[in-house]
Scaffold this active site. Structure first.
Site, PDB file in Angstrom:
ATOM      1  N   THR A   1      21.661 -43.639  35.827  1.00  0.00           N
ATOM      2  CA  THR A   1      20.393 -44.318  36.072  1.00  0.00           C
ATOM      3  C   THR A   1      19.707 -43.759  37.310  1.00  0.00           C
ATOM      4  OG1 THR A   1      21.391 -46.321  35.166  1.00  0.00           O
ATOM      5  CG2 THR A   1      19.302 -46.572  36.304  1.00  0.00           C
TER       6      THR A   1
ATOM      7  N   TYR B   1      19.006 -55.097  27.837  1.00  0.00           N
ATOM      8  CA  TYR B   1      17.889 -55.797  27.202  1.00  0.00           C
ATOM      9  C   TYR B   1      18.291 -56.607  25.968  1.00  0.00           C
ATOM     10  CZ  TYR B   1      13.172 -56.947  25.699  1.00  0.00           C
ATOM     11  OH  TYR B   1      12.047 -57.641  25.333  1.00  0.00           O
TER      12      TYR B   1
ATOM     13  N   TYR C   1      30.646 -48.814  31.934  1.00  0.00           N
ATOM     14  CA  TYR C   1      29.809 -49.066  33.111  1.00  0.00           C
ATOM     15  C   TYR C   1      29.210 -50.463  32.991  1.00  0.00           C
ATOM     16  CZ  TYR C   1      26.081 -48.263  36.611  1.00  0.00           C
ATOM     17  OH  TYR C   1      25.226 -48.350  37.681  1.00  0.00           O
TER      18      TYR C   1
ATOM     19  N   ARG D   1      21.136 -54.545  36.010  1.00  0.00           N
ATOM     20  CA  ARG D   1      20.215 -53.712  35.235  1.00  0.00           C
ATOM     21  C   ARG D   1      20.228 -54.051  33.752  1.00  0.00           C
ATOM     22  NH1 ARG D   1      17.736 -49.315  37.492  1.00  0.00           N
ATOM     23  NH2 ARG D   1      18.441 -48.633  39.546  1.00  0.00           N
TER      24      ARG D   1
ATOM     25  N   LYS E   1      33.300 -48.168  35.653  1.00  0.00           N
ATOM     26  CA  LYS E   1      32.506 -48.292  36.874  1.00  0.00           C
ATOM     27  C   LYS E   1      32.035 -49.737  36.905  1.00  0.00           C
ATOM     28  CE  LYS E   1      28.263 -46.726  39.157  1.00  0.00           C
ATOM     29  NZ  LYS E   1      27.054 -45.852  39.051  1.00  0.00           N
TER      30      LYS E   1
ATOM     31  N   ILE F   1      31.577 -44.505  42.260  1.00  0.00           N
ATOM     32  CA  ILE F   1      30.497 -43.613  41.834  1.00  0.00           C
ATOM     33  C   ILE F   1      29.278 -44.078  42.604  1.00  0.00           C
ATOM     34  CG2 ILE F   1      29.031 -42.851  39.930  1.00  0.00           C
ATOM     35  CD1 ILE F   1      31.433 -43.142  38.081  1.00  0.00           C
TER      36      ILE F   1
END
Length: 315
Positions: A63, A126, A152, A157, A181, A223
């Site tokens: 991202t 979303y 992840y 987000r 992550k 990360i």
């Protein structure tokens, strides 16, 4: 050892992913030029900068790389430039995630993943799927490739949290789901994953400001966004923490706390691109809907960098 042809077909391979990717990974930004095109020369400079700074591996198309704004052709070109610039000095992880499962599978099939240490795949955003939907999404991806997959979880987000139970279920059910992550910021959830996941399952932080504390819990590293602009000291801080020298690591982390806040005050990667522009690594261009930092905040970045230099931090 070089890292361009490392293969992980099962967890019984010679090099477990959590050993290869232990320490600091950096989620690379994608530099752009004045015309909005990918600036491959700047990307090459950035790769050299972070590797010379001591990061243990690089992540492309995360991202932070503004991947949602890149075309298919640009993504492939960014991957190829990353591999070329890295020149097998450290492992490369390729980001490939999304909320359209067949599209993610198709994208992975089109990337040169055979040269990558792993695929980093963000939980669907979303759509806000149920935990079973998240499980089935990753199941389909895992069954489509033999490459190692790093889950992840980034609820800030995606709009949904992947629970510890779902993470552990995926880790146990699929030999090529080799790590996560974890960017929920929920330390109790992180501790549950560390307790219940297979011993060879890699757990890394996705929160720069929590990374040292999460290493103390037992995580294998991070990360990082901050490692783009503070590679030497951030990587050293994580290395010290992994070596149980938390007194020295804490000193470095405390000096970077203001930097973490500035990186994410308005938007990522607007913050880190401002830092990198001040360091002369890239130019300060982004793609809409992301815009550069406001003038006042950018001045704070400039001032903070001066403070770091005065205190001996490598910036």
């Amino acid at each position: 050892m070089t890292f361009d042809l490392v293969r992980f077909e099962t967890r019984n391979d010679l090099y477990m992913l959590k050993d290869l990717l232990r320490g600091t990974g950096v989620a690379l930004v994608t530099p752009f030029d004045e015309q909005g095109a990918v600036d491959f020369k700047a990307l090459e400079r950035l790769v050299h900068f972070v590797i010379d700074g001591g990061v243990n591996y690089v992540v492309t198309l995360g991202t932070t790389g503004e991947t949602p704004t890149l075309s298919k052709e640009e993504k492939r070109d960014v991957i190829q430039c990353t591999f070329s610039s890295v020149a097998a000095r450290v492992p490369v992880v390729i980001g490939a995630g999304g909320n359209n499962t067949p599209h993610v599978i198709e994208e992975i099939a089109s990337f040169p993943v055979e040269k990558a240490a792993a695929i980093l795949s963000a939980s669907p955003y979303y759509n806000k799927p149920s935990q079973e939907g998240i499980y089935q999404h990753y199941k389909a991806i895992a069954e489509s490739t033999t490459r190692p997959i790093i889950l992840y979880n980034v609820p800030g987000r995606t709009g949904s949290n992947m629970t510890a139970e779902t993470t552990v279920r995926l880790a146990r059910d699929f030999a090529n789901i080799n790590g996560i992550k974890e960017a929920s910021g929920n330390l109790a959830q992180c501790m549950q994953i560390l307790r219940d996941a297979p011993a060879d399952f890699m757990v890394v932080s996705g929160d720069d400001n929590l990374a040292m504390a999460q290493v103390a819990l037992g995580m294998d590293g991070v990360i990082s966004v901050a490692a783009n602009c503070f590679p030497k000291d951030f990587s050293r801080m994580i290395s010290l923490a992994l070596g149980n020298d938390f007194a020295t690591a804490r000193t470095l982390s405390n000096r970077l706390l203001v930097g973490y806040d500035l990186l994410f005050a308005e938007n990522n990667p607007a913050g880190v691109k401002a830092f990198l522009a001040e360091l002369g690594i890239i130019k300060n261009y982004l793609r809409l809907p992301v815009v550069p930092l406001s003038q006042g905040l950018h001045q704070q970045v400039r001032t903070y960098l001066g403070t770091l230099r005065e205190s001996g931090i490598h910036a």
